[in-house]
Design a protein around this motif. Structure first.
Motif, short mmCIF file in Angstrom:
data_model
loop_
_atom_site.label_atom_id
_atom_site.label_comp_id
_atom_site.label_asym_id
_atom_site.label_seq_id
_atom_site.Cartn_x
_atom_site.Cartn_y
_atom_site.Cartn_z
N GLU A 92 13.20 -32.42 -0.45
CA GLU A 92 14.50 -31.84 -0.12
C GLU A 92 15.35 -31.65 -1.38
O GLU A 92 15.98 -30.60 -1.56
CB GLU A 92 15.26 -32.74 0.87
CG GLU A 92 14.68 -32.74 2.27
CD GLU A 92 15.31 -33.77 3.17
OE1 GLU A 92 15.61 -33.42 4.33
OE2 GLU A 92 15.49 -34.93 2.73
N ILE A 93 15.34 -32.64 -2.25
CA ILE A 93 16.11 -32.53 -3.50
C ILE A 93 15.55 -31.39 -4.35
O ILE A 93 16.29 -30.56 -4.87
CB ILE A 93 16.09 -33.85 -4.29
CG1 ILE A 93 16.81 -34.95 -3.50
CG2 ILE A 93 16.72 -33.68 -5.67
CD1 ILE A 93 16.66 -36.34 -4.08
N GLU A 94 14.23 -31.34 -4.47
CA GLU A 94 13.58 -30.29 -5.25
C GLU A 94 13.90 -28.91 -4.67
O GLU A 94 14.17 -27.96 -5.42
CB GLU A 94 12.07 -30.52 -5.27
CG GLU A 94 11.33 -29.64 -6.22
CD GLU A 94 9.85 -29.97 -6.28
OE1 GLU A 94 9.08 -29.04 -6.55
OE2 GLU A 94 9.46 -31.14 -6.05
N ASP A 95 13.90 -28.78 -3.35
CA ASP A 95 14.21 -27.51 -2.71
C ASP A 95 15.65 -27.08 -3.01
O ASP A 95 15.90 -25.91 -3.31
CB ASP A 95 14.01 -27.62 -1.19
CG ASP A 95 14.26 -26.30 -0.49
OD1 ASP A 95 13.50 -25.34 -0.75
OD2 ASP A 95 15.22 -26.23 0.30
N ILE A 96 16.59 -28.02 -2.96
CA ILE A 96 17.98 -27.69 -3.26
C ILE A 96 18.12 -27.28 -4.73
O ILE A 96 18.82 -26.31 -5.05
CB ILE A 96 18.91 -28.88 -2.93
CG1 ILE A 96 18.92 -29.12 -1.42
CG2 ILE A 96 20.31 -28.64 -3.47
CD1 ILE A 96 19.56 -30.43 -1.01
N HIS A 99 16.47 -23.66 -4.87
CA HIS A 99 17.00 -22.57 -4.04
C HIS A 99 18.51 -22.62 -3.81
O HIS A 99 19.05 -21.71 -3.18
CB HIS A 99 16.26 -22.57 -2.70
CG HIS A 99 14.79 -22.41 -2.85
ND1 HIS A 99 13.91 -23.46 -2.67
CD2 HIS A 99 14.03 -21.36 -3.24
CE1 HIS A 99 12.67 -23.03 -2.91
NE2 HIS A 99 12.71 -21.77 -3.26
N GLY A 100 19.16 -23.68 -4.27
CA GLY A 100 20.60 -23.80 -4.07
C GLY A 100 20.91 -24.23 -2.65
O GLY A 100 20.04 -24.37 -1.80
N ARG A 101 22.21 -24.44 -2.41
CA ARG A 101 22.65 -24.86 -1.08
C ARG A 101 24.17 -24.76 -1.04
O ARG A 101 24.84 -25.18 -1.98
CB ARG A 101 22.21 -26.29 -0.82
CG ARG A 101 22.52 -26.82 0.55
CD ARG A 101 21.82 -28.16 0.67
NE ARG A 101 22.11 -28.85 1.90
CZ ARG A 101 21.66 -30.05 2.17
NH1 ARG A 101 20.90 -30.68 1.31
NH2 ARG A 101 21.96 -30.63 3.31
N GLY A 102 24.72 -24.25 0.02
CA GLY A 102 26.16 -24.08 0.10
C GLY A 102 26.64 -23.19 -1.04
O GLY A 102 26.14 -22.09 -1.23
N GLY A 103 27.55 -23.70 -1.85
CA GLY A 103 28.06 -22.94 -2.99
C GLY A 103 27.22 -23.07 -4.24
O GLY A 103 27.50 -22.45 -5.26
N GLY A 107 18.26 -21.43 -9.00
CA GLY A 107 17.77 -21.15 -10.33
C GLY A 107 18.49 -21.81 -11.49
O GLY A 107 18.31 -21.42 -12.63
N LEU A 108 19.30 -22.83 -11.23
CA LEU A 108 19.97 -23.51 -12.33
C LEU A 108 19.00 -24.34 -13.16
O LEU A 108 19.23 -24.58 -14.34
CB LEU A 108 21.10 -24.41 -11.80
CG LEU A 108 22.27 -23.68 -11.15
CD1 LEU A 108 23.27 -24.69 -10.59
CD2 LEU A 108 22.95 -22.76 -12.13
N VAL A 109 17.93 -24.79 -12.53
CA VAL A 109 16.88 -25.55 -13.20
C VAL A 109 15.58 -24.78 -13.00
O VAL A 109 15.32 -24.27 -11.91
CB VAL A 109 16.77 -26.98 -12.59
CG1 VAL A 109 15.63 -27.76 -13.21
CG2 VAL A 109 18.09 -27.73 -12.75
N SER A 110 14.78 -24.69 -14.04
CA SER A 110 13.53 -23.94 -13.94
C SER A 110 12.60 -24.55 -12.89
O SER A 110 12.68 -25.75 -12.59
CB SER A 110 12.81 -23.89 -15.29
OG SER A 110 12.27 -25.16 -15.61
N LYS A 111 11.71 -23.73 -12.36
CA LYS A 111 10.76 -24.18 -11.35
C LYS A 111 9.88 -25.31 -11.90
O LYS A 111 9.55 -26.25 -11.20
CB LYS A 111 9.89 -23.01 -10.90
CG LYS A 111 8.94 -23.34 -9.78
CD LYS A 111 8.18 -22.13 -9.32
CE LYS A 111 7.26 -22.49 -8.17
NZ LYS A 111 6.55 -21.34 -7.65
#
Length: 125
Positions: A92-96, A99-103, A107-111
């Motif tokens: 779940e943390i990795e997905d957020i 892919h982001g969440r809410g606001g 893509g802030l951190v590379s895959k």
């Protein structure tokens, strides 16, 4: 007069360069004296599988996350990240992160760094 200014400028440049070199040497000495427990947060986190991530979560956090999640992970625009590991699974943390969440934008951190960053976030208390 012109030569005096050039000599003074050269001494100043050499002095500043020397200061930065000596500062770096001192930082390296201090880092070498740290215990593995002290270095853990800097070098990466240990996942459930026992593998050490090469991701420097703290550095990534300071570059991309601190403005929304706070300098002590306390939250602000974004939610507090203290204890996020007890609220969310690694996936779940990795997905957020990816892919982001809410606001929070994606893509802030590379895959490639997302799994290591998630493992580091799980260590926050």
């Amino acid at each position: 007069m012109k030569n005096t200014v050039l000599i003074a400028l050269a001494i100043l440049v050499i002095g500043i360069g020397g200061f930065f070199i000596l500062s770096n040497v001192q930082d390296q000495r201090e880092s070498a004296q740290e215990t593995p427990a002290q270095q853990e947060g800097k070098e990466g986190a240990v996942s459930k599988e026992g593998a050490v991530s090469k991701v420097d979560g703290e550095s990534i956090y300071k570059k991309t996350c601190v403005s929304c999640h706070g300098d002590q992970y306390q939250g602000g625009v974004g939610p507090s990240l203290k204890g996020v590991g007890s609220r969310l699974s690694d996936k779940e943390i990795e997905d957020i992160i990816q892919h982001g969440r809410g606001g929070m934008p994606a893509g802030l951190v590379s895959k490639e760094d997302a799994p290591g960053m998630a493992a580091w976030l799980k260590t926050l208390k």
